[in-house]
Motif scaffolding. Structure first.
Motif, PDB file in Angstrom:
ATOM      1  N   LYS A 277       0.837  -1.208   0.000  1.00  0.00           N
ATOM      2  CA  LYS A 277       0.000   0.000   0.000  1.00  0.00           C
ATOM      3  C   LYS A 277       0.866   1.250   0.000  1.00  0.00           C
ATOM      4  CE  LYS A 277      -4.130  -1.881   2.263  1.00  0.00           C
ATOM      5  NZ  LYS A 277      -4.984  -1.813   3.487  1.00  0.00           N
ATOM      6  N   ARG A 278       1.911   1.203   0.829  1.00  0.00           N
ATOM      7  CA  ARG A 278       2.803   2.358   0.893  1.00  0.00           C
ATOM      8  C   ARG A 278       3.525   2.551  -0.429  1.00  0.00           C
ATOM      9  NH1 ARG A 278       7.471   3.338   5.536  1.00  0.00           N
ATOM     10  NH2 ARG A 278       8.183   5.386   4.761  1.00  0.00           N
ATOM     11  N   SER A 279       3.980   1.459  -1.039  1.00  0.00           N
ATOM     12  CA  SER A 279       4.661   1.555  -2.329  1.00  0.00           C
ATOM     13  C   SER A 279       3.726   2.079  -3.407  1.00  0.00           C
ATOM     14  CB  SER A 279       5.208   0.187  -2.731  1.00  0.00           C
ATOM     15  OG  SER A 279       6.146  -0.283  -1.791  1.00  0.00           O
ATOM     16  N   ARG A 281       1.080   4.044  -2.944  1.00  0.00           N
ATOM     17  CA  ARG A 281       0.853   5.471  -2.724  1.00  0.00           C
ATOM     18  C   ARG A 281       2.048   6.289  -3.185  1.00  0.00           C
ATOM     19  NH1 ARG A 281      -1.482   3.776   2.316  1.00  0.00           N
ATOM     20  NH2 ARG A 281       0.510   4.236   3.362  1.00  0.00           N
ATOM     21  N   GLN A 282       3.263   5.748  -2.962  1.00  0.00           N
ATOM     22  CA  GLN A 282       4.456   6.467  -3.380  1.00  0.00           C
ATOM     23  C   GLN A 282       4.540   6.553  -4.901  1.00  0.00           C
ATOM     24  OE1 GLN A 282       6.621   7.991  -1.310  1.00  0.00           O
ATOM     25  NE2 GLN A 282       7.611   8.826  -3.140  1.00  0.00           N
TER      26      GLN A 282
END
Length: 292
Positions: A277-279, A281-282
């Motif tokens: 999820k973080r990747s 969003r990035q």
């Protein structure tokens, strides 16, 4: 899938079986799209495990054929076999996937000429979604994974709680580093775990207990000639204690250790979801900045 849905799925009758719709979870890491680092990790761990096992057996002056009667020997040998098989399956999967990607451009050209439709090649990380029946050797590997990991952790706990610790190199590797290897492997691999698969390490435990009974009944002795393998499994001198320890180890300690492996898998899956999820969003953020 919510936590409640996951737990309900764990207690379905079919969860006893060795069925899975994606065999690639057994040979790939969910952390990376490029699987080459994971292949190198498998190779390094395989080499390490073989060297450690053979070195301990070759240099341990205390080793005698009777040592093969000990649960630690069974557990460490199973862990070594599991790691070797893991490396073999991982290499095979990577080679097949690489060959498929290299052949894909020709296939794409032929399909485009025939249908006029441009097809896209699936990446190594994406093609794991295909649903194939799990081959028999993967099922055997899955059962081996359940037995070697659950009993590896169980051996560590039982040794440090029931035995007088021996701080020799062989003992440290067999009763401590083994569990470190297991935890690392669970966290970096994609190996699945089902709660009801405790039946496989349970079966192994029953087999070992029966072995100790037969070994004692036929006059087998410990390393120093004592009439038992372990003092708390002295069927002749203290049968009540031996029965209690055997039942508690197989029916209580082992399922608890299997739950520990299951818990590690749940933690890994949660961390992988957060990481992805973080990747995502990035990446979206970078795309937005590029568009500006």
């Amino acid at each position: 899938m919510t936590c409640g849905q996951r737990m309900r799925s764990e207690f379905r009758l079919k969860s006893f079986g060795l069925t899975h719709n994606d065999r690639h979870v057994f040979t790939r890491t969910p952390w990376l799209s490029n699987q080459l680092p994971f292949v190198l990790y498998r190779a390094a761990v395989c080499l390490y495990q073989i060297i450690v096992y053979t070195t301990i057996r070759a240099t341990d002056g205390k080793f005698r054929p009777k040592s093969l009667a000990f649960l630690t020997e069974w557990g460490y040998l199973l862990l070594t076999v599991h790691i070797v098989v893991s490396a073999g399956l991982c290499f095979g999967d990577y080679y097949i996937s690489r060959s498929s990607r290299e052949a894909a451009p020709d296939d794409t050209t032929e399909n485009t000429a025939a249908t006029g439709v441009l097809t896209t090649q699936t990446s190594l990380g994406q093609d794991s979604a295909q649903t194939l029946q799990l081959p028999w050797h993967y099922k055997l590997y899955w059962a081996l994974y359940n037995v070697s990991f659950s009993w590896g952790i169980c051996i560590t706990i039982l040794y440090w709680t029931l035995e007088t610790p021996d701080l020799s190199v062989g003992s440290i590797f067999g009763h401590a580093i083994n569990s470190v290897t297991i935890v690392i492997d669970v966290m970096v691999s994609g190996l699945p775990c089902r709660l009801l698969h405790f039946v496989y390490p349970l079966t192994f435990g029953v087999v070992y207990i029966l072995f100790t009974v037969v070994y004692w009944a036929t006059g087998g002795t410990g390393l120093d000639g004592q009439p038992y393998i372990y003092p708390y499994l002295d069927y002749g001198g203290n049968p009540v204690l031996a029965a209690i320890v055997a039942v508690l180890a197989a029916v209580v300690a082992m399922p608890v250790c299997h739950c520990i492996v299951f818990g590690l898998v749940i933690v890994r899956e949660s961390l992988v979801r957060l990481f992805k999820k973080r990747s995502s969003r990035q990446r979206n953020h970078n795309v937005s900045l590029t568009a500006l």
